[in-house]
Design a protein around this motif. Structure first.
Motif, PDB file in Angstrom:
ATOM      1  N   ASN A 238      50.239  56.619  41.854  1.00  0.00           N
ATOM      2  CA  ASN A 238      49.624  56.674  40.647  1.00  0.00           C
ATOM      3  C   ASN A 238      50.367  56.088  39.565  1.00  0.00           C
ATOM      4  OD1 ASN A 238      47.488  58.115  41.550  1.00  0.00           O
ATOM      5  ND2 ASN A 238      48.159  60.027  41.364  1.00  0.00           N
TER       6      ASN A 238
ATOM      7  N   PHE B 178      40.178  54.547  47.999  1.00  0.00           N
ATOM      8  CA  PHE B 178      40.132  53.526  46.959  1.00  0.00           C
ATOM      9  C   PHE B 178      41.048  53.418  45.631  1.00  0.00           C
ATOM     10  CE2 PHE B 178      35.684  53.847  48.860  1.00  0.00           C
ATOM     11  CZ  PHE B 178      35.496  52.315  49.219  1.00  0.00           C
ATOM     12  N   HIS B 179      41.671  54.653  45.528  1.00  0.00           N
ATOM     13  CA  HIS B 179      42.810  54.424  44.552  1.00  0.00           C
ATOM     14  C   HIS B 179      43.930  53.769  45.216  1.00  0.00           C
ATOM     15  CE1 HIS B 179      45.008  56.072  41.147  1.00  0.00           C
ATOM     16  NE2 HIS B 179      46.017  56.217  42.107  1.00  0.00           N
TER      17      HIS B 179
ATOM     18  N   ALA C 299      43.181  50.035  44.472  1.00  0.00           N
ATOM     19  CA  ALA C 299      42.757  49.693  43.214  1.00  0.00           C
ATOM     20  C   ALA C 299      43.975  49.188  42.278  1.00  0.00           C
ATOM     21  CB  ALA C 299      42.502  51.053  42.224  1.00  0.00           C
ATOM     22  N   ASP C 300      44.916  48.811  43.175  1.00  0.00           N
ATOM     23  CA  ASP C 300      46.178  48.141  42.380  1.00  0.00           C
ATOM     24  C   ASP C 300      46.053  46.611  42.742  1.00  0.00           C
ATOM     25  OD1 ASP C 300      48.813  48.503  41.044  1.00  0.00           O
ATOM     26  OD2 ASP C 300      49.012  47.112  42.693  1.00  0.00           O
ATOM     27  N   GLU C 301      46.157  45.671  41.899  1.00  0.00           N
ATOM     28  CA  GLU C 301      46.047  44.221  42.342  1.00  0.00           C
ATOM     29  C   GLU C 301      47.390  43.764  43.206  1.00  0.00           C
ATOM     30  OE1 GLU C 301      45.662  39.953  40.131  1.00  0.00           O
ATOM     31  OE2 GLU C 301      46.099  41.536  38.874  1.00  0.00           O
TER      32      GLU C 301
ATOM     33  N   LEU D 287      33.570  49.699  34.634  1.00  0.00           N
ATOM     34  CA  LEU D 287      33.762  51.090  34.419  1.00  0.00           C
ATOM     35  C   LEU D 287      32.949  51.698  33.447  1.00  0.00           C
ATOM     36  CD1 LEU D 287      37.662  50.975  34.638  1.00  0.00           C
ATOM     37  CD2 LEU D 287      35.951  51.408  36.336  1.00  0.00           C
TER      38      LEU D 287
ATOM     39  N   GLU E   9      44.951  51.272  31.676  1.00  0.00           N
ATOM     40  CA  GLU E   9      44.907  50.627  33.142  1.00  0.00           C
ATOM     41  C   GLU E   9      43.281  50.618  33.330  1.00  0.00           C
ATOM     42  OE1 GLU E   9      46.025  52.326  37.408  1.00  0.00           O
ATOM     43  OE2 GLU E   9      47.632  52.733  35.827  1.00  0.00           O
ATOM     44  N   ALA E  10      42.535  51.469  33.171  1.00  0.00           N
ATOM     45  CA  ALA E  10      41.136  51.597  33.382  1.00  0.00           C
ATOM     46  C   ALA E  10      40.511  50.118  32.556  1.00  0.00           C
ATOM     47  CB  ALA E  10      40.321  52.671  32.845  1.00  0.00           C
TER      48      ALA E  10
ATOM     49  N   ALA F 170      41.538  47.046  34.326  1.00  0.00           N
ATOM     50  CA  ALA F 170      40.738  47.045  35.612  1.00  0.00           C
ATOM     51  C   ALA F 170      39.179  46.488  35.461  1.00  0.00           C
ATOM     52  CB  ALA F 170      40.624  48.207  36.267  1.00  0.00           C
TER      53      ALA F 170
ATOM     54  N   VAL G 113      37.785  43.015  36.515  1.00  0.00           N
ATOM     55  CA  VAL G 113      36.513  42.992  37.288  1.00  0.00           C
ATOM     56  C   VAL G 113      35.214  42.152  36.671  1.00  0.00           C
ATOM     57  CG1 VAL G 113      34.652  44.233  38.395  1.00  0.00           C
ATOM     58  CG2 VAL G 113      36.913  45.128  38.829  1.00  0.00           C
TER      59      VAL G 113
END
Length: 140
Positions: free
Chosen positions: A4, A26-27, A30-32, A113, A125-126, A129, A133
């Motif tokens: 995290n 999925f978490h 979730a990191d590139e 999101l 961070e969200a 992301a 996307v």
């Protein structure tokens, strides 16, 4: 065991706190950087030094993310002398990522999101992301 952003603790602690295994999976993806490592390992085994050179990342960064992926049983390694060769353990992972590509293509890369359903507009961070996307960057 995804890492995290809040202090580097692993998702396994979050699972114990009630996050579903699916959310933890999925978490972890979730990191590139982890996705880039997975993409590279999909082409075959690689050593940390190979990954650092090919992905332009620091050794500590690659090692940290490999540890995360190993904790999720998505990646493992085999030792050969003093070298470790990392590889994907689950071919289903590539099916999952291919399905994600199809979904992104079908939605015109419009996935964002949603602040109403739990996305946090104050979370940088969200937001990053969502921008990634929305910008149409493919996973593979």
């Amino acid at each position: 065991m995804a890492i995290n952003s809040d202090g580097g603790r692993c998702v396994s602690a979050d699972i114990a706190a009630g996050i579903s295994p699916a959310a933890a999976l999925f978490h972890s993806l979730a990191d590139e950087t982890r996705l880039r490592i997975v993409q590279r390992l999909a082409r075959g085994e690689a050593r940390v030094v190979d990954l650092t050179t090919q992905l332009g990342l620091a050794q500590s960064t690659v090692s940290k993310h490999l540890a995360c992926l190993r904790g999720c049983d998505l990646v493992d390694y085999r030792a050969e002398g003093r070298q470790s060769f990392y590889f994907l353990t689950r071919p289903e992972l590539m099916d999952l990522l291919a399905s994600a590509e199809q979904l992104l293509a079908a939605t015109g890369h419009a996935v964002t999101l949603c602040p109403i359903s739990g996305g946090d507009a104050d979370d940088p961070e969200a937001a990053a992301a969502a921008e990634l996307v929305a910008g149409g960057e493919p996973l593979s």
